[in-house]
Design an enzyme around this catalytic site. Structure first.
Site, mmCIF file in Angstrom:
data_model
loop_
_atom_site.group_PDB
_atom_site.id
_atom_site.type_symbol
_atom_site.label_atom_id
_atom_site.label_comp_id
_atom_site.label_asym_id
_atom_site.label_seq_id
_atom_site.Cartn_x
_atom_site.Cartn_y
_atom_site.Cartn_z
ATOM 1 N N GLU A 96 0.819 -1.213 0.000
ATOM 2 C CA GLU A 96 0.000 0.000 0.000
ATOM 3 C C GLU A 96 0.854 1.265 0.000
ATOM 4 O O GLU A 96 0.581 2.205 -0.743
ATOM 5 C CB GLU A 96 -0.943 0.008 1.209
ATOM 6 C CG GLU A 96 -1.845 1.232 1.219
ATOM 7 C CD GLU A 96 -2.958 1.155 2.249
ATOM 8 O OE1 GLU A 96 -4.002 0.588 1.918
ATOM 9 O OE2 GLU A 96 -2.772 1.657 3.367
ATOM 10 N N ARG A 113 -3.618 33.659 -16.693
ATOM 11 C CA ARG A 113 -3.987 34.707 -15.733
ATOM 12 C C ARG A 113 -3.013 35.880 -15.844
ATOM 13 O O ARG A 113 -1.795 35.698 -15.702
ATOM 14 C CB ARG A 113 -3.945 34.115 -14.315
ATOM 15 C CG ARG A 113 -4.170 35.112 -13.207
ATOM 16 C CD ARG A 113 -5.605 35.547 -13.144
ATOM 17 N NE ARG A 113 -5.850 36.403 -11.988
ATOM 18 C CZ ARG A 113 -6.971 37.082 -11.813
ATOM 19 N NH1 ARG A 113 -7.949 36.991 -12.713
ATOM 20 N NH2 ARG A 113 -7.139 37.838 -10.753
#
Ligand code: FAD
Length: 379
Positions: free
Chosen positions: A242, A268
């Protein structure tokens, strides 16, 4: 794509193409804390959940590196980090232990259904009084004729509200630490097992989580996974998989966020020019690129070692620590690059930050990973 074989690169592209077809409704479901069973089923149908499980048990039989690349592509193409987290938890802490430690009957009963999406699994070790010190658990498994009686309570259990199968860890014998702990395959409908209400949390909100209560819960001897007292080893095996593999998905998520920042910083404009032209903005994005590349290298190193049958306790801890912390930094910087828009839920940037924080806690906190690394250095 560097390092990987043409087949692995093709696998990555195919998972990415699939991931991009998943519904884009995460914003709403994050608010409502709603898991998508439909997306889960589609992932299973595509072969995500079964990727590393051998074909004879219903999986795809991929090696670890190929599996990691698939999970990276899923994290990159799918913006539902909760779903990706639930899938990872299911694979490493339900499928892997049954594949590795299960009897022929247990594999036959569960593996194909866990791979094809019929069943959802979860892993119940943490208790209210035993988190990092998981082996300090109080839950008991009392041997009785024909089986065991389980008692105790568990918390923070990912997938519990939707699970068909719970792998329950409890103390079945004398011993300190991992000794005396056993693992059991418990069906959700078993008498004496209750799943609490869904827990409300900061991030990964589309991944359901709950407490689990065991009250005189009888399970037959066939429910024992591995041998009696083998629970500690089963837990460590799941954690090794995991810690490394979940972070593969995180690499994909970080890359997606970095690319969103590149696009936004070019578009932007402030003070008459794109904000990308301000070095304090572009440096943040350059740092994201460093983090993504280093994270991927650390994750794939663990995959390569696993594919070559080598121990990865320390390397998985190194990857987990670096990637989870780099993901928090990347998403915090992304909020800054997007300014006020990054802080608003609508753009999904702040969600990335909330989702990333959990990575420094689940599968062993950053502090515990550093203990493992320090031990590996003989400290
Ligand atoms: C998103 C998410 C999903 C999870 N899913 C599951 C699941 O499916 N199944 C399951 O069983 N559990 C799950 N957990 C629980 C998780 O494994 C625990 O939260 C984690 O192990 C930490 O335990 P704790 O929360 O009790 O914190 P504690 O252990 O109480 O730690 C509190 C703080 O003390 C520090 N600390 C503790 N011991 C040491 C030490 N020896 N040295 C240095 N620092 C230390 C910790 O690092 C932390 O900062 C999940 C948690 C999260 C956040």
């Amino acid at each position: 794509m560097e390092w990987v074989t043409p087949e692995q690169a093709e696998h990555y592209e195919s998972v990415l193409g699939f991931a991009r077809t998943l519904p884009r409704d995460t914003l709403e479901r994050d608010r409502e804390e709603m898991f998508s069973r439909e997306a889960w089923n589609r992932c299973a149908e595509f072969g995500i959940q079964g990727m590393p499980i051998p074909a004879e048990f219903g999986g795809g039989g991929a090696d670890v590196v190929t599996t990691m690349l698939g999970l990276e592509a899923l994290g990159y193409g799918c913006d539902d980090a909760g779903l990706v987290f639930s899938i990872n938890a299911h694979m490493w802490t339900s499928e892997v232990p049954i594949w590795t430690f299960g009897t022929a009957q247990q594999r036959e009963r569960w593996l194909a259904g866990l791979c094809d999406g019929r069943f959802i699994g979860c892993h119940t070790i943490t208790e209210p009084g035993a988190g990092s010190d998981a082996f300090g658990m109080k839950s008991t498994a009392k041997p009785v004729p024909g089986g065991f009686v389980l008692n105790g309570s568990k918390t923070f259990i990912t997938n519990a509200p939707v699970a068909d199968l719970l792998i329950v860890f409890a103390r079945s014998g004398e011993g300190i630490g991992p000794y005396g702990i056993s693992a059991f395959l418990v069906e959700a409908a078993t008498k004496g097992l209750t799943v609490g209400g869904q827990l409300d949390k900061m991030g990964l909100r589309t991944s359901p989580m709950a407490e689990v209560f065991l009250e005189d819960c009888f399970v037959p001897s066939e429910a024992l996974l591995g041998g009696e007292g083998q629970g500690g080893e089963i837990f460590q095996t799941s954690m090794r998989w995991e810690r490394a593999c979940i972070m593969a998905s995180q690499v994909g998520t970080m890359r997606r966020t970095m690319e969103a920042c590149v696009t936004y910083a070019r578009e932007r404009r402030q003070f008459g020019k794109p904000i990308a032209k301000f070095e304090s903005v572009s440096d943040k994005i350059a740092n994201m690129k460093v983090a993504v590349d280093a994270a991927r290298a650390l994750v794939l190193r663990v995959g390569w070692l696993m594919d070559h049958g080598r121990d990865t306790m320390v390397e998985a801890a190194v990857a987990k620590t670096f990637v989870s912390e780099a993901a928090v930094r990347t998403h915090l910087d992304a909020v800054q690059v997007f300014g006020g828009y990054g802080y608003m839920t609508e753009y999904g940037i702040e969600r990335g930050l909330r989702d990333a924080v959990g990575g420094t806690i689940y599968s062993g906190t950053s502090e515990i990973q550093r203990r493992i690394i320090a031990r590996g250095l003989g400290l």
